[in-house]
Design a protein around this motif. Structure first.
Motif, PDB file in Angstrom:
ATOM      1  N   THR A 196     -17.017 -31.805 -13.287  1.00  0.00           N
ATOM      2  CA  THR A 196     -16.007 -32.353 -12.391  1.00  0.00           C
ATOM      3  C   THR A 196     -14.653 -32.344 -13.087  1.00  0.00           C
ATOM      4  O   THR A 196     -14.564 -32.661 -14.273  1.00  0.00           O
ATOM      5  CB  THR A 196     -16.376 -33.797 -11.984  1.00  0.00           C
ATOM      6  N   PHE A 235     -20.881 -25.299  -0.141  1.00  0.00           N
ATOM      7  CA  PHE A 235     -22.107 -25.476  -0.904  1.00  0.00           C
ATOM      8  C   PHE A 235     -22.961 -24.213  -0.975  1.00  0.00           C
ATOM      9  O   PHE A 235     -24.119 -24.273  -1.368  1.00  0.00           O
ATOM     10  CB  PHE A 235     -22.911 -26.660  -0.347  1.00  0.00           C
ATOM     11  N   ARG A 272     -15.781 -30.853  -7.949  1.00  0.00           N
ATOM     12  CA  ARG A 272     -16.990 -30.642  -8.748  1.00  0.00           C
ATOM     13  C   ARG A 272     -17.582 -29.271  -8.447  1.00  0.00           C
ATOM     14  O   ARG A 272     -17.679 -28.858  -7.290  1.00  0.00           O
ATOM     15  CB  ARG A 272     -18.013 -31.726  -8.418  1.00  0.00           C
ATOM     16  N   ILE A 284     -21.322 -26.904 -16.376  1.00  0.00           N
ATOM     17  CA  ILE A 284     -21.526 -25.841 -15.391  1.00  0.00           C
ATOM     18  C   ILE A 284     -21.687 -24.493 -16.058  1.00  0.00           C
ATOM     19  O   ILE A 284     -22.431 -23.642 -15.599  1.00  0.00           O
ATOM     20  CB  ILE A 284     -20.395 -25.818 -14.328  1.00  0.00           C
ATOM     21  N   GLN A 313     -23.598 -29.682 -13.385  1.00  0.00           N
ATOM     22  CA  GLN A 313     -22.344 -29.899 -12.660  1.00  0.00           C
ATOM     23  C   GLN A 313     -21.237 -30.239 -13.638  1.00  0.00           C
ATOM     24  O   GLN A 313     -21.477 -30.755 -14.718  1.00  0.00           O
ATOM     25  CB  GLN A 313     -22.508 -31.032 -11.665  1.00  0.00           C
ATOM     26  N   TRP A 367     -21.076 -27.027  -8.860  1.00  0.00           N
ATOM     27  CA  TRP A 367     -22.518 -27.188  -9.017  1.00  0.00           C
ATOM     28  C   TRP A 367     -23.150 -25.851  -9.396  1.00  0.00           C
ATOM     29  O   TRP A 367     -22.709 -24.797  -8.931  1.00  0.00           O
ATOM     30  CB  TRP A 367     -23.147 -27.666  -7.715  1.00  0.00           C
ATOM     31  N   GLN A 368     -24.224 -25.927 -10.141  1.00  0.00           N
ATOM     32  CA  GLN A 368     -24.930 -24.730 -10.597  1.00  0.00           C
ATOM     33  C   GLN A 368     -25.681 -24.028  -9.466  1.00  0.00           C
ATOM     34  O   GLN A 368     -25.743 -22.801  -9.438  1.00  0.00           O
ATOM     35  CB  GLN A 368     -25.920 -25.103 -11.707  1.00  0.00           C
ATOM     36  N   HIS A 369     -26.262 -24.782  -8.554  1.00  0.00           N
ATOM     37  CA  HIS A 369     -27.111 -24.178  -7.523  1.00  0.00           C
ATOM     38  C   HIS A 369     -26.537 -24.375  -6.125  1.00  0.00           C
ATOM     39  O   HIS A 369     -25.859 -25.372  -5.843  1.00  0.00           O
ATOM     40  CB  HIS A 369     -28.521 -24.764  -7.565  1.00  0.00           C
ATOM     41  N   GLY A 392     -25.637 -27.760  -3.971  1.00  0.00           N
ATOM     42  CA  GLY A 392     -25.087 -28.829  -4.800  1.00  0.00           C
ATOM     43  C   GLY A 392     -26.111 -29.532  -5.659  1.00  0.00           C
ATOM     44  O   GLY A 392     -26.213 -30.752  -5.657  1.00  0.00           O
ATOM     45  N   THR A 393     -26.882 -28.760  -6.412  1.00  0.00           N
ATOM     46  CA  THR A 393     -27.854 -29.326  -7.347  1.00  0.00           C
ATOM     47  C   THR A 393     -27.702 -28.641  -8.701  1.00  0.00           C
ATOM     48  O   THR A 393     -26.972 -27.665  -8.836  1.00  0.00           O
ATOM     49  CB  THR A 393     -29.308 -29.153  -6.841  1.00  0.00           C
ATOM     50  N   ASP A 431     -17.694 -28.833  -4.478  1.00  0.00           N
ATOM     51  CA  ASP A 431     -17.612 -30.114  -3.782  1.00  0.00           C
ATOM     52  C   ASP A 431     -16.177 -30.634  -3.974  1.00  0.00           C
ATOM     53  O   ASP A 431     -15.793 -31.027  -5.081  1.00  0.00           O
ATOM     54  CB  ASP A 431     -18.628 -31.067  -4.386  1.00  0.00           C
TER      55      ASP A 431
END
Length: 132
Positions: free
Chosen positions: A105, A62, A92, A120, A103, A94-96, A99-100, A129
């Motif tokens: 998958t 992460f 998955r 993304i 996104q 994530w942009q940040h 993991g926020t 993730d």
């Protein structure tokens, strides 16, 4: 003789990719990705025609700021442009960090040579993730 030599080299390279699944770093030359791995590539189309910068994952991460492209001191954070999922489960991005944000998958077996066409986006992934 040249044809035979080329065939032997190609088979050896393919065999190395299969065996690499047991080792750490296992994206194969030409944009391949060993079984059991999720692989990110710095450039579109799995680095075809570009520097062969990649990194593979088997677990969540992460915070991609402390990960570097193979053979480089260049962080992969916000630099991925393509991916292959051979992990055996969905993965998955994530942009940040943490993991926020946006996104995307992908199911096992998915390939995406152009992350810009996903939520993304290109050069925006900061967290992975695995087995979501």
């Amino acid at each position: 003789m040249r044809v035979l030599r080329s065939a032997i080299v190609a088979l050896a390279a393919a065999g190395a990719c299969v065996l690499a699944a047991e080792l750490p770093a296992s994206a194969c030359p030409g944009g391949g990705c060993s079984s059991g791995r999720f692989c990110l590539y710095e450039n579109n189309d799995y680095n075809q025609g570009n520097t062969d910068h990649w990194l593979d994952f088997v677990n969540d991460d992460f915070d991609l700021r402390n990960n570097y492209w193979s053979g480089s001191n260049d962080s992969i954070d916000n630099e991925a442009s393509s991916m292959r999922n051979r992990r055996g489960c969905s993965v998955r991005l994530w942009q940040h960090v943490g993991g926020t944000g946006a996104q995307s998958t992908w199911a096992n077996g998915a390939n995406d040579g152009f992350l810009a066409n996903n939520a993304i986006g290109d050069n925006r992934a900061s967290a992975v993730d695995v087995c979501v």
